[in-house]
Design a protein around this motif. Structure first.
Motif, PDB file in Angstrom:
ATOM      1  N   LEU A  31      -9.372   2.208  -8.649  1.00  0.00           N
ATOM      2  CA  LEU A  31      -8.167   1.487  -7.809  1.00  0.00           C
ATOM      3  C   LEU A  31      -7.661   2.466  -6.664  1.00  0.00           C
ATOM      4  CD1 LEU A  31      -6.552  -0.241 -10.734  1.00  0.00           C
ATOM      5  CD2 LEU A  31      -7.763  -1.449  -8.877  1.00  0.00           C
ATOM      6  N   ARG A  32      -7.643   3.744  -6.884  1.00  0.00           N
ATOM      7  CA  ARG A  32      -6.958   4.669  -5.979  1.00  0.00           C
ATOM      8  C   ARG A  32      -7.704   4.611  -4.702  1.00  0.00           C
ATOM      9  NH1 ARG A  32      -6.220   8.940  -9.199  1.00  0.00           N
ATOM     10  NH2 ARG A  32      -4.187   8.423  -9.330  1.00  0.00           N
ATOM     11  N   GLN A  33      -9.247   4.716  -4.967  1.00  0.00           N
ATOM     12  CA  GLN A  33     -10.236   4.801  -4.027  1.00  0.00           C
ATOM     13  C   GLN A  33     -10.145   3.683  -3.083  1.00  0.00           C
ATOM     14  OE1 GLN A  33     -14.155   5.419  -5.785  1.00  0.00           O
ATOM     15  NE2 GLN A  33     -13.750   7.563  -6.008  1.00  0.00           N
ATOM     16  N   MET A  34     -10.004   2.194  -3.713  1.00  0.00           N
ATOM     17  CA  MET A  34      -9.846   1.095  -2.905  1.00  0.00           C
ATOM     18  C   MET A  34      -8.813   1.005  -2.168  1.00  0.00           C
ATOM     19  SD  MET A  34     -11.055  -1.461  -6.110  1.00  0.00           S
ATOM     20  CE  MET A  34     -10.646  -2.935  -5.039  1.00  0.00           C
ATOM     21  N   ALA A  35      -7.578   1.709  -2.684  1.00  0.00           N
ATOM     22  CA  ALA A  35      -6.220   1.709  -1.913  1.00  0.00           C
ATOM     23  C   ALA A  35      -6.493   2.464  -0.613  1.00  0.00           C
ATOM     24  CB  ALA A  35      -4.994   2.066  -2.769  1.00  0.00           C
ATOM     25  N   ASN A  36      -7.178   3.623  -0.745  1.00  0.00           N
ATOM     26  CA  ASN A  36      -7.208   4.496   0.259  1.00  0.00           C
ATOM     27  C   ASN A  36      -8.017   3.779   1.209  1.00  0.00           C
ATOM     28  OD1 ASN A  36      -5.701   6.500  -0.891  1.00  0.00           O
ATOM     29  ND2 ASN A  36      -7.250   7.751  -1.869  1.00  0.00           N
ATOM     30  N   VAL A  38      -8.646   0.599   1.877  1.00  0.00           N
ATOM     31  CA  VAL A  38      -7.735  -0.534   2.558  1.00  0.00           C
ATOM     32  C   VAL A  38      -6.717   0.293   3.513  1.00  0.00           C
ATOM     33  CG1 VAL A  38      -6.115  -2.283   2.231  1.00  0.00           C
ATOM     34  CG2 VAL A  38      -7.861  -2.131   0.728  1.00  0.00           C
ATOM     35  N   GLN A  39      -5.934   1.417   3.052  1.00  0.00           N
ATOM     36  CA  GLN A  39      -5.156   2.184   3.873  1.00  0.00           C
ATOM     37  C   GLN A  39      -5.737   2.509   5.214  1.00  0.00           C
ATOM     38  OE1 GLN A  39      -3.475   5.903   2.596  1.00  0.00           O
ATOM     39  NE2 GLN A  39      -1.444   5.328   3.396  1.00  0.00           N
ATOM     40  N   ALA A  40      -6.719   2.986   5.235  1.00  0.00           N
ATOM     41  CA  ALA A  40      -7.723   3.899   6.078  1.00  0.00           C
ATOM     42  C   ALA A  40      -7.990   2.526   7.196  1.00  0.00           C
ATOM     43  CB  ALA A  40      -8.734   4.629   6.064  1.00  0.00           C
ATOM     44  N   LEU A  41      -8.406   1.637   6.808  1.00  0.00           N
ATOM     45  CA  LEU A  41      -8.848   0.204   7.611  1.00  0.00           C
ATOM     46  C   LEU A  41      -7.579  -0.474   8.028  1.00  0.00           C
ATOM     47  CD1 LEU A  41     -11.126  -1.608   8.331  1.00  0.00           C
ATOM     48  CD2 LEU A  41     -11.094  -2.598   6.431  1.00  0.00           C
ATOM     49  N   LEU A  42      -6.582  -0.490   7.421  1.00  0.00           N
ATOM     50  CA  LEU A  42      -5.300  -1.051   7.758  1.00  0.00           C
ATOM     51  C   LEU A  42      -4.934  -0.264   9.100  1.00  0.00           C
ATOM     52  CD1 LEU A  42      -2.769  -2.788   7.624  1.00  0.00           C
ATOM     53  CD2 LEU A  42      -1.920  -1.029   6.096  1.00  0.00           C
ATOM     54  N   HIS A  43      -4.606   1.240   8.776  1.00  0.00           N
ATOM     55  CA  HIS A  43      -4.323   1.787  10.045  1.00  0.00           C
ATOM     56  C   HIS A  43      -5.250   1.632  11.449  1.00  0.00           C
ATOM     57  CE1 HIS A  43      -1.159   3.640   8.170  1.00  0.00           C
ATOM     58  NE2 HIS A  43      -1.709   4.132   7.271  1.00  0.00           N
ATOM     59  N   GLU A  44      -6.499   1.555  11.144  1.00  0.00           N
ATOM     60  CA  GLU A  44      -7.554   1.262  12.263  1.00  0.00           C
ATOM     61  C   GLU A  44      -7.259   0.086  12.802  1.00  0.00           C
ATOM     62  OE1 GLU A  44     -12.256   1.143  12.557  1.00  0.00           O
ATOM     63  OE2 GLU A  44     -11.529   2.542  11.215  1.00  0.00           O
ATOM     64  N   TYR A  45      -7.407  -1.031  12.138  1.00  0.00           N
ATOM     65  CA  TYR A  45      -7.244  -2.456  12.275  1.00  0.00           C
ATOM     66  C   TYR A  45      -5.970  -2.568  13.366  1.00  0.00           C
ATOM     67  CZ  TYR A  45      -6.737  -7.595  11.593  1.00  0.00           C
ATOM     68  OH  TYR A  45      -6.607  -8.946  11.903  1.00  0.00           O
ATOM     69  N   GLU A  77      -2.620  -3.166  -0.012  1.00  0.00           N
ATOM     70  CA  GLU A  77      -2.780  -1.914  -0.088  1.00  0.00           C
ATOM     71  C   GLU A  77      -1.605  -1.543  -1.304  1.00  0.00           C
ATOM     72  OE1 GLU A  77      -1.594   2.408   1.359  1.00  0.00           O
ATOM     73  OE2 GLU A  77      -1.227   0.733   2.841  1.00  0.00           O
ATOM     74  N   LYS A  78      -0.352  -2.032  -1.202  1.00  0.00           N
ATOM     75  CA  LYS A  78       0.827  -2.256  -1.956  1.00  0.00           C
ATOM     76  C   LYS A  78       0.364  -2.491  -3.353  1.00  0.00           C
ATOM     77  CE  LYS A  78       5.524  -3.431  -2.744  1.00  0.00           C
ATOM     78  NZ  LYS A  78       5.318  -3.831  -4.197  1.00  0.00           N
ATOM     79  N   HIS A  79      -0.173  -3.419  -3.452  1.00  0.00           N
ATOM     80  CA  HIS A  79      -0.559  -4.174  -4.940  1.00  0.00           C
ATOM     81  C   HIS A  79      -1.505  -3.297  -5.381  1.00  0.00           C
ATOM     82  CE1 HIS A  79       2.077  -7.583  -4.395  1.00  0.00           C
ATOM     83  NE2 HIS A  79       1.064  -8.026  -3.319  1.00  0.00           N
ATOM     84  N   LEU A  80      -2.603  -2.786  -4.855  1.00  0.00           N
ATOM     85  CA  LEU A  80      -3.521  -1.808  -5.164  1.00  0.00           C
ATOM     86  C   LEU A  80      -2.862  -0.527  -5.755  1.00  0.00           C
ATOM     87  CD1 LEU A  80      -6.528  -1.989  -2.980  1.00  0.00           C
ATOM     88  CD2 LEU A  80      -6.516  -2.962  -5.459  1.00  0.00           C
ATOM     89  N   ARG A  81      -1.912  -0.042  -5.178  1.00  0.00           N
ATOM     90  CA  ARG A  81      -1.040   1.338  -5.526  1.00  0.00           C
ATOM     91  C   ARG A  81      -0.113   0.966  -6.850  1.00  0.00           C
ATOM     92  NH1 ARG A  81      -3.351   5.146  -2.502  1.00  0.00           N
ATOM     93  NH2 ARG A  81      -3.471   4.829  -0.452  1.00  0.00           N
ATOM     94  N   ASP A  82       0.347  -0.439  -6.731  1.00  0.00           N
ATOM     95  CA  ASP A  82       1.046  -0.777  -8.039  1.00  0.00           C
ATOM     96  C   ASP A  82       0.078  -0.740  -9.199  1.00  0.00           C
ATOM     97  OD1 ASP A  82       3.498  -0.956  -6.593  1.00  0.00           O
ATOM     98  OD2 ASP A  82       3.340  -3.094  -6.304  1.00  0.00           O
TER      99      ASP A  82
END
Length: 171
Positions: A31-36, A38-45, A77-82
């Motif tokens: 889950l941490r890898q998925m959140a990371n 999503v976070q990287a893609l979110l910033h780029e997007y 991303e927030k839900h993945l961190r949760d």
């Protein structure tokens, strides 16, 4: 065993020692890898959306529009961190309810039995609570002397129990 679980985790695996700990650690890492990601893609997007401008935009409108458009991905991303945090609680919850609970109950039962024994042991023949004074303790120890009646068996003497006044006379 179900085909779906043939190569994956089952409840049997979780019930083994350290099973929940291993499973939780594995899931947290996934889950941490998925959140990371999503976070990287979110910033780029978000950055790419901020650079798209339309005619008639006000000064901060492109940023606000990008922010609002990326909210669902930010929520993901927030839900993945949760979920990472929730996976961390799996082992603690199992230990609390299935490993520690029987130990606590056994300790509580022993304490209750000891308390009951102490309460029953401090009642005299008339059912009145006897007070453990120094005289009572002295009388008990005097009654169990090495050679109380000359027989050397340590049995109590055939004397009335000592009182507090007897204790003061001896002192």
């Amino acid at each position: 065993m179900n085909q779906h679980h043939k190569n994956g985790w089952t409840s049997e695996h979780l019930l083994r020692p350290q099973g929940t700990n291993l499973y939780a650690a594995q899931q947290r890492e996934r889950l941490r890898q998925m959140a990371n990601e999503v976070q990287a893609l979110l910033h780029e997007y978000k950055s790419a959306l901020e650079n798209i401008r339309f005619e008639g935009d006000k000064p901060m409108e492109a940023k606000v529009r990008a922010f609002r458009a990326t909210r669902p991905m930010a929520a993901l991303e927030k839900h993945l961190r949760d979920a990472v945090n929730a996976a961390g609680k799996i082992d603690a919850s199992y230990n609390r309810f299935y490993v520690e609970l029987p130990v606590k109950r056994e300790a509580r039962a022993k304490a209750k039995a000891l308390q009951k024994a102490n309460k029953a042991g401090t009642q005299n023949a008339q059912g009145i609570q006897a007070v453990n004074t120094a005289a009572n303790l002295h009388g008990i120890s005097a009654g169990l002397a090495e050679n109380p009646n000359g027989n050397g068996d340590g049995t109590p003497k055939d004397q009335p129990p000592a009182t507090f006044l007897d204790f003061l006379k001896e002192a």
